[in-house]
Design a protein around this motif. Structure first.
Motif, PDB file in Angstrom:
ATOM      1  N   ALA A 502       4.592  45.274  35.426  1.00  0.00           N
ATOM      2  CA  ALA A 502       4.517  46.793  34.780  1.00  0.00           C
ATOM      3  C   ALA A 502       6.270  47.165  35.116  1.00  0.00           C
ATOM      4  N   ILE A 503       6.760  46.560  36.523  1.00  0.00           N
ATOM      5  CA  ILE A 503       7.601  47.029  37.037  1.00  0.00           C
ATOM      6  C   ILE A 503       9.187  46.230  36.445  1.00  0.00           C
ATOM      7  N   LEU A 504       8.441  44.926  35.742  1.00  0.00           N
ATOM      8  CA  LEU A 504       9.673  44.113  34.611  1.00  0.00           C
ATOM      9  C   LEU A 504       9.890  45.001  33.122  1.00  0.00           C
ATOM     10  N   GLY A 505       8.335  45.092  33.393  1.00  0.00           N
ATOM     11  CA  GLY A 505       8.586  44.983  31.275  1.00  0.00           C
ATOM     12  C   GLY A 505       8.180  44.041  30.448  1.00  0.00           C
ATOM     13  N   LYS A 506       7.292  44.373  29.513  1.00  0.00           N
ATOM     14  CA  LYS A 506       6.973  43.559  28.443  1.00  0.00           C
ATOM     15  C   LYS A 506       8.040  43.021  27.888  1.00  0.00           C
ATOM     16  N   GLU A 507       9.149  42.740  27.818  1.00  0.00           N
ATOM     17  CA  GLU A 507       9.368  41.765  27.822  1.00  0.00           C
ATOM     18  C   GLU A 507      10.496  40.940  28.130  1.00  0.00           C
ATOM     19  N   SER A 508      10.741  40.707  29.171  1.00  0.00           N
ATOM     20  CA  SER A 508      10.737  39.929  30.700  1.00  0.00           C
ATOM     21  C   SER A 508      10.122  39.557  30.696  1.00  0.00           C
ATOM     22  N   CYS A 509       8.927  39.232  30.896  1.00  0.00           N
ATOM     23  CA  CYS A 509       7.510  38.759  31.513  1.00  0.00           C
ATOM     24  C   CYS A 509       7.927  37.610  30.072  1.00  0.00           C
ATOM     25  N   VAL A 510       7.212  38.246  29.088  1.00  0.00           N
ATOM     26  CA  VAL A 510       7.217  36.947  27.949  1.00  0.00           C
ATOM     27  C   VAL A 510       8.076  36.295  28.390  1.00  0.00           C
ATOM     28  N   ALA A 511       9.995  36.200  28.358  1.00  0.00           N
ATOM     29  CA  ALA A 511      10.860  35.742  28.446  1.00  0.00           C
ATOM     30  C   ALA A 511      10.307  34.876  29.501  1.00  0.00           C
ATOM     31  N   ARG A 512      10.315  35.040  30.797  1.00  0.00           N
ATOM     32  CA  ARG A 512       9.857  34.821  32.027  1.00  0.00           C
ATOM     33  C   ARG A 512       8.677  33.544  31.733  1.00  0.00           C
ATOM     34  N   ILE A 513       7.710  33.583  31.050  1.00  0.00           N
ATOM     35  CA  ILE A 513       6.774  33.395  30.052  1.00  0.00           C
ATOM     36  C   ILE A 513       7.188  31.362  30.288  1.00  0.00           C
ATOM     37  N   ARG A 514       7.768  32.258  28.845  1.00  0.00           N
ATOM     38  CA  ARG A 514       7.808  30.964  27.499  1.00  0.00           C
ATOM     39  C   ARG A 514       8.995  30.359  28.556  1.00  0.00           C
ATOM     40  N   ARG A 515      10.076  30.783  29.769  1.00  0.00           N
ATOM     41  CA  ARG A 515      10.850  29.660  30.503  1.00  0.00           C
ATOM     42  C   ARG A 515      10.188  28.892  31.496  1.00  0.00           C
ATOM     43  N   ALA A 516       9.338  28.702  31.807  1.00  0.00           N
ATOM     44  CA  ALA A 516       8.322  28.804  32.572  1.00  0.00           C
ATOM     45  C   ALA A 516       7.714  27.784  31.682  1.00  0.00           C
ATOM     46  N   ILE A 517       6.962  28.161  30.749  1.00  0.00           N
ATOM     47  CA  ILE A 517       6.195  26.813  29.655  1.00  0.00           C
ATOM     48  C   ILE A 517       7.318  25.978  29.326  1.00  0.00           C
ATOM     49  N   GLN A 518       8.915  26.182  28.872  1.00  0.00           N
ATOM     50  CA  GLN A 518      10.095  25.233  28.935  1.00  0.00           C
ATOM     51  C   GLN A 518      10.451  23.948  30.466  1.00  0.00           C
ATOM     52  N   GLN A 519       9.608  25.052  31.344  1.00  0.00           N
ATOM     53  CA  GLN A 519      10.255  24.197  32.092  1.00  0.00           C
ATOM     54  C   GLN A 519       8.900  22.984  32.512  1.00  0.00           C
ATOM     55  N   GLY A 520       7.582  23.184  32.552  1.00  0.00           N
ATOM     56  CA  GLY A 520       6.451  23.344  33.296  1.00  0.00           C
ATOM     57  C   GLY A 520       6.523  21.840  32.288  1.00  0.00           C
ATOM     58  N   LYS A 521       6.737  22.079  30.313  1.00  0.00           N
ATOM     59  CA  LYS A 521       7.042  21.001  29.605  1.00  0.00           C
ATOM     60  C   LYS A 521       7.303  19.821  30.091  1.00  0.00           C
TER      61      LYS A 521
END
Length: 533
Positions: A502-521
């Motif tokens: 909630a503090i980070l907000g939806k846009e930041s959460c999505v952006a961070r998840i996608r970055r983690a996905i990229q690094q994870g792959k």
């Protein structure tokens, strides 16, 4: 008529303020304030080669930070100055000449080599060293002639050894203490270059500055008989002496010392203090500050302690209000301070207790002040950006709760003040929660898509979306929740996950998840290559 209470603290300009020295200064300040008296700050700068401005400032800043104002001394002056020993030579010379004229002091031309032999002989014979008095009755002409020949000399105070009278000190802390002057060597009071020795200068300054109570560490007790004799010889009124216990290192009876820092670093009692410095100081650019450490008052200022907490802890080092009170404001301590509650045994410095005082006083800090002080640390660490505005900072402080014990603790939650593409992942947590699990990356891809389509803002709404996702995917919450936390915060633990989202907000959460996905792959691909290779 009772003499007005005047106390003093006389530090040497070493470039830092020792926590034990600050406790001594505090006791002097408290005693003066309790009795509506005056506190004098005098600088023992007999080392004339030292850079005064540079060395003195950290000491004065420690007093300023703790709010211990001085009534006379550096920067403000007073009626009995100067307040630097290096500027008081005329007082020492005059007093020395008085003692010489009255036959209470004498020129001693004994070579240092002979003095050394005499000391070693006394040590072998297991008796007290007593200097020879071969030069006691030299005429003025003989003295002048030997000086003109370039012979080295010192001026010694003549101890009345023949008297059977004991030197009695009615110490306000330690009680009656007696000394036998017949077993004392004649102390050197002046060097040939006209500079005074500590015991001599100390007596002159305390007398001329009308100090009524000398409150100091117990290691100075051995200096007291010589000083008492000098007071009498010079016709000064003797002050009340009070020798307080030294500050001991945690869990020991050893005096807290800067020379033993490496030993303290291995001590469990000091562990949190060193760990905090190791993490915080590099962020603040203080890692090369010449040994800024837990023995120094400045350490506590820099790392984000409150003056109230440090003063509370220092006051409890060797003194107590009663048998149970721990938390005390400075006003309460001033109102109740007395020397008869000072103990004689060493006072153990307890970092854990200091931290508990800090936690208490931190809870008393108004929200606005807490935001301001936390933002100061974010700015010093280079995190002053759009993400540190009042609204977000307030939300983080609320989410952190009582884990924010020091103001600098806000830097432990830098994930909330970092740009989405600069979030750093804990390597171990990232590998365990995102790279290794078979379907973690795949689940994060699907969750990011769901979040992007959802209308979410509060922690409750993020909670709902994630639990709905778990039901749809027919998985356990643990299969996604840990990977999600690492993806958006970079850490395996922290504030409540949905509060963080909630503090980070939806846009930041999505952006961070996608970055983690990229690094994870990327890491999974590298892992496959290593396995196939």
């Amino acid at each position: 008529m009772t003499k007005p209470v005047r106390t003093r603290f006389a530090p040497s300009p070493t470039g830092y303020m020792h926590i034990g020295g600050m406790r001594t200064a505090l006791f002097n300040w408290l005693f003066a304030r309790h009795h509506a008296g005056e506190f004098v700050l005098r600088i023992d700068d007999t080392d004339r080669a030292r850079n005064m401005d540079e060395a003195l400032e950290p000491i004065l800043q420690s007093f300023r930070w703790l709010g211990l104002n001085w009534d006379e001394g550096p920067e403000i002056g007073g009626s009995v100055g100067p307040y630097f020993q290096s500027e008081r030579d005329e007082y020492y010379t005059q007093a020395c000449n008085t003692l010489l004229q009255q036959g209470k002091a004498f020129y001693d031309f004994t070579p240092p080599e002979q003095t050394k032999i005499e000391r070693e002989t006394a040590e072998k014979e297991k008796r007290n060293y007593l200097n020879n008095r071969n030069d006691q009755n030299l005429s003025e002409q003989e003295i002048r002639s030997r000086i003109e020949r370039g012979e080295k000399y010192v001026i010694r105070f003549l101890v009345p050894r023949e008297s059977e009278r004991k030197i009695v000190i009615d110490d306000a802390v330690r009680g009656r203490v007696e000394f036998d002057p017949s077993q004392m060597p004649d102390p050197v009071i002046m060097r040939a270059d006209g500079t005074p020795l500590y015991n001599f200068a100390c007596v002159i300054d305390d007398a001329e500055m009308r100090i009524s109570h000398v409150i100091r560490a117990e290691e100075h007790l051995s200096n007291t008989p010589v000083q008492a004799m000098l007071y009498e010889a010079l016709g000064y009124d003797r002050p009340v002496f009070a020798h307080i216990p030294y500050v001991a290192a945690p869990g020991t009876k050893e005096k807290l010392s800067k020379r033993k820092l490496e030993k303290y670093r291995k001590s469990p009692q000091f562990k949190k203090l060193f760990e905090a410095a190791d993490f915080i100081f590099p962020l603040l650019g203080l890692e090369n500050r010449g040994g800024l450490d837990p023995v120094m008052v400045e350490y506590y200022e820099q790392i984000g302690y409150l003056p109230e907490a440090v003063l509370n802890a220092l006051a409890r080092l060797g003194w107590s209000l009663d048998d149970q009170t721990e938390i005390m404001s400075l006003d309460t301590i001033v109102k109740n301070f007395s020397l008869n509650r000072v103990v004689k045994s060493p006072a153990g410095f307890d970092p854990e207790k200091l931290l508990s005082f800090q936690a208490h006083w931190m809870a008393e800090v108004p929200a606005e002040e807490k935001r301001k002080r936390c933002r100061d640390y974010l700015k010093r660490a280079g995190m002053d950006n759009s993400k540190t505005e009042d609204e977000r900072l307030e939300l983080v402080i609320q989410a952190v709760g009582d884990r924010l014990v020091l103001f600098s603790d806000i830097l432990k939650f830098q994930e909330f003040f970092t740009e989405d593409d600069q979030i750093e992942y804990e390597a171990k947590a990232f590998k365990k929660r995102i790279v290794k699990p078979e379907n973690a990356v795949e689940l994060l891809v699907k969750l990011a898509d769901d979040l992007e389509q959802a209308s979410v803002q509060s922690s409750g709404e993020f909670d709902r979306v994630v639990h709905e996702f778990v039901e749809q995917q027919e998985i356990q919450i643990g299969q996604i929740i840990h990977a999600l936390r690492v993806a958006i915060t970079g850490k395996a633990a922290g504030v409540g996950l949905f509060d963080a989202m909630a503090i980070l907000g939806k846009e930041s959460c999505v952006a961070r998840i996608r970055r983690a996905i990229q690094q994870g792959k990327s890491e999974q691909g590298g892992q496959e290559i290593r396995q196939n290779g």
